[in-house]
Write a protein that holds these residues in place. Structure first.
Motif, PDB file in Angstrom:
ATOM      1  N   ILE A  77       0.997  -0.933   0.253  1.00 23.39           N
ATOM      2  CA  ILE A  77       0.121   0.238  -0.123  1.00 23.39           C
ATOM      3  C   ILE A  77       0.832   1.194  -0.279  1.00 23.39           C
ATOM      4  O   ILE A  77       1.104   2.545  -0.937  1.00 23.39           O
TER       5      ILE A  77
ATOM      6  N   LYS B 218      -1.050   7.171  -6.199  1.00 21.54           N
ATOM      7  CA  LYS B 218      -2.834   7.994  -5.950  1.00 21.54           C
ATOM      8  C   LYS B 218      -3.654   8.003  -6.823  1.00 21.54           C
ATOM      9  O   LYS B 218      -3.164   7.171  -7.738  1.00 21.54           O
ATOM     10  N   ASN B 219      -5.001   7.686  -6.474  1.00 23.53           N
ATOM     11  CA  ASN B 219      -5.471   7.226  -7.097  1.00 23.53           C
ATOM     12  C   ASN B 219      -5.492   5.170  -7.573  1.00 23.53           C
ATOM     13  O   ASN B 219      -6.279   5.043  -8.314  1.00 23.53           O
TER      14      ASN B 219
ATOM     15  N   ARG C   5     -10.758  -0.020   5.546  1.00 25.57           N
ATOM     16  CA  ARG C   5      -9.788   1.056   5.508  1.00 25.57           C
ATOM     17  C   ARG C   5      -9.981   2.367   5.327  1.00 25.57           C
ATOM     18  O   ARG C   5     -11.142   1.896   4.196  1.00 25.57           O
ATOM     19  N   ARG C   6     -10.524   3.243   5.008  1.00 27.02           N
ATOM     20  CA  ARG C   6     -10.861   4.242   5.093  1.00 27.02           C
ATOM     21  C   ARG C   6     -10.535   5.144   4.031  1.00 27.02           C
ATOM     22  O   ARG C   6     -10.985   5.901   3.216  1.00 27.02           O
ATOM     23  N   ASP C   7      -9.145   5.171   3.931  1.00 30.29           N
ATOM     24  CA  ASP C   7      -8.792   5.688   2.865  1.00 30.29           C
ATOM     25  C   ASP C   7      -8.749   4.713   1.269  1.00 30.29           C
ATOM     26  O   ASP C   7      -8.067   5.242   0.118  1.00 30.29           O
ATOM     27  N   PHE C   8      -9.259   3.608   1.102  1.00 30.53           N
ATOM     28  CA  PHE C   8      -9.526   2.956   0.302  1.00 30.53           C
ATOM     29  C   PHE C   8     -11.350   2.383   0.242  1.00 30.53           C
ATOM     30  O   PHE C   8     -11.782   2.284   1.203  1.00 30.53           O
TER      31      PHE C   8
ATOM     32  N   ARG D  24      -8.148   3.406  -3.835  1.00 32.38           N
ATOM     33  CA  ARG D  24      -7.093   4.432  -3.082  1.00 32.38           C
ATOM     34  C   ARG D  24      -7.598   5.574  -3.840  1.00 32.38           C
ATOM     35  O   ARG D  24      -8.139   6.931  -4.697  1.00 32.38           O
ATOM     36  N   LEU D  25      -8.428   6.617  -2.166  1.00 29.41           N
ATOM     37  CA  LEU D  25      -9.512   7.850  -2.450  1.00 29.41           C
ATOM     38  C   LEU D  25      -9.209   8.846  -2.690  1.00 29.41           C
ATOM     39  O   LEU D  25      -9.039   9.908  -2.826  1.00 29.41           O
ATOM     40  N   SER D  26      -7.581   8.771  -2.009  1.00 30.61           N
ATOM     41  CA  SER D  26      -6.717  10.117  -2.511  1.00 30.61           C
ATOM     42  C   SER D  26      -5.083   9.486  -3.273  1.00 30.61           C
ATOM     43  O   SER D  26      -4.460   8.156  -2.973  1.00 30.61           O
TER      44      SER D  26
END
Lengths: 209, 209
Positions: free
Chosen positions: A146, A151-152, A188-191, A207-209
């Motif tokens: 990860i 990004k994204n 996970r909050r980042d995905f 991936r959100l960021s």
């Protein structure tokens, strides 16, 4: 074991989208003869479509076998894109090398023999990560890789339903491995993570960021 | 009728990704009470992920109901993106308008009452087209709208497996409509088309140029 897609549906879908590429057919034949696990054609088509949507520069496969999924990725990346294949078995990579030389896509490929995770660690800014190694290693693979994603990025994992055993409370090491991986990614909050019940389950994590 | 995904798998998948948004839950409750067809949560999650990948400026829905799929699209487009809802029933659009006012996404929406195809025709450069109208109209909808799609657009159609009837040789007008639409899209060389056997079948067709 829970059947994930009814065979009649699979047959209808295969009939809708016939493929006549000789290498593809040869690989499917080879998988059958050797009882070698490959993602099937419907999953392959999904990989192709997702890759076209994401337009990656770098695709890394953890666990490539003889190149079935890589065939779909390699056709979908642009001419400047790279697909990294990893496998412990040099013979698998030799097979893939020959095939990609014949179909003219070899410049898009890297062939890396050895431990998938050790090799994977060498890369950065991975746009698409494809996980298809030992099921006990899935969570470790996600944790390791990860930080190496772009990004994204899109993380794709095969066998996320493991013959349906994850939904039946199976407790063997492989089923446990997949279940822990699924929980790990979904929390996970980042995905943004979802599992497509296609063939043996395909996890898609964006991936959100 | 062929079950497309085993209920135990569906339950496992829903458990992995719980949703606590009050509007989402209210819409699912409403669909149940009114026996109103909506794409379900797993399809919604796929729509969200695909929309994030495609990063559209313009999403057009042909057949929106009261806004369940639009909720997923609207959350996934950027703040400059637009989601056009179409429905014959003004009451459905009123419901959606209230919801999107409450959740702060209303600036991303257009609410259009009337015939979906007539309204759809007014738009150009559509990045994502979502088809969910009368099943007899699917092929006509594709023929009408394809010239109005942007480069590398994604056409998404719900009910592409129509309860599995397309694979069982059903010959009612709706099954025939879906089968003709599937054949029409899969034969086109300017699209890469695949059907995901999720819920009632989701067609994904990516415009190759």
């Amino acid at each position: 074991m829970i059947p994930i897609t009814d065979p009649r549906i699979e047959e209808y879908l295969r009939g809708l989208a016939p493929e006549d590429d000789t290498h593809l057919i040869a690989m499917e034949q080879r998988a059958k003869e050797l009882a070698f696990p490959i993602v099937d054609r419907l999953v392959g088509r999904l990989l192709y479509l997702l890759t076209r949507l994401r337009q990656p520069q770098l695709v890394v496969e953890l666990g490539s076998g003889f190149g079935y999924s890589a065939w779909w990725f390699a056709r979908a990346v642009s001419i400047t894109g790279t697909v990294v294949m990893t496998d412990r078995d040099g013979a698998n990579l030799d097979y893939a090398r020959t095939m990609f030389r014949q179909n003219g896509l070899i410049d898009r490929l890297e062939f890396r023999e050895g431990d998938a995770l050790e090799i994977g660690r060498e890369y950065r800014d991975i746009d698409i990560l494809f996980i298809d190694l030992d099921k006990e290693q899935y969570r470790l693979a996600a944790e390791t890789m990860i930080p190496r994603l772009a990004k994204n990025a899109l993380l794709i994992a095969d066998n996320a339903l493991w013959y349906g055993r994850v939904a039946e409370g199976g407790d063997d090491p492989e089923t446990r491995g997949i279940r822990e991986f699924n929980d790990f990614m979904c929390l996970r909050r980042d995905f943004f993570t979802t599992i497509i019940p296609l063939r043996d389950g395909v996890m898609l994590a964006y991936r959100l960021s």
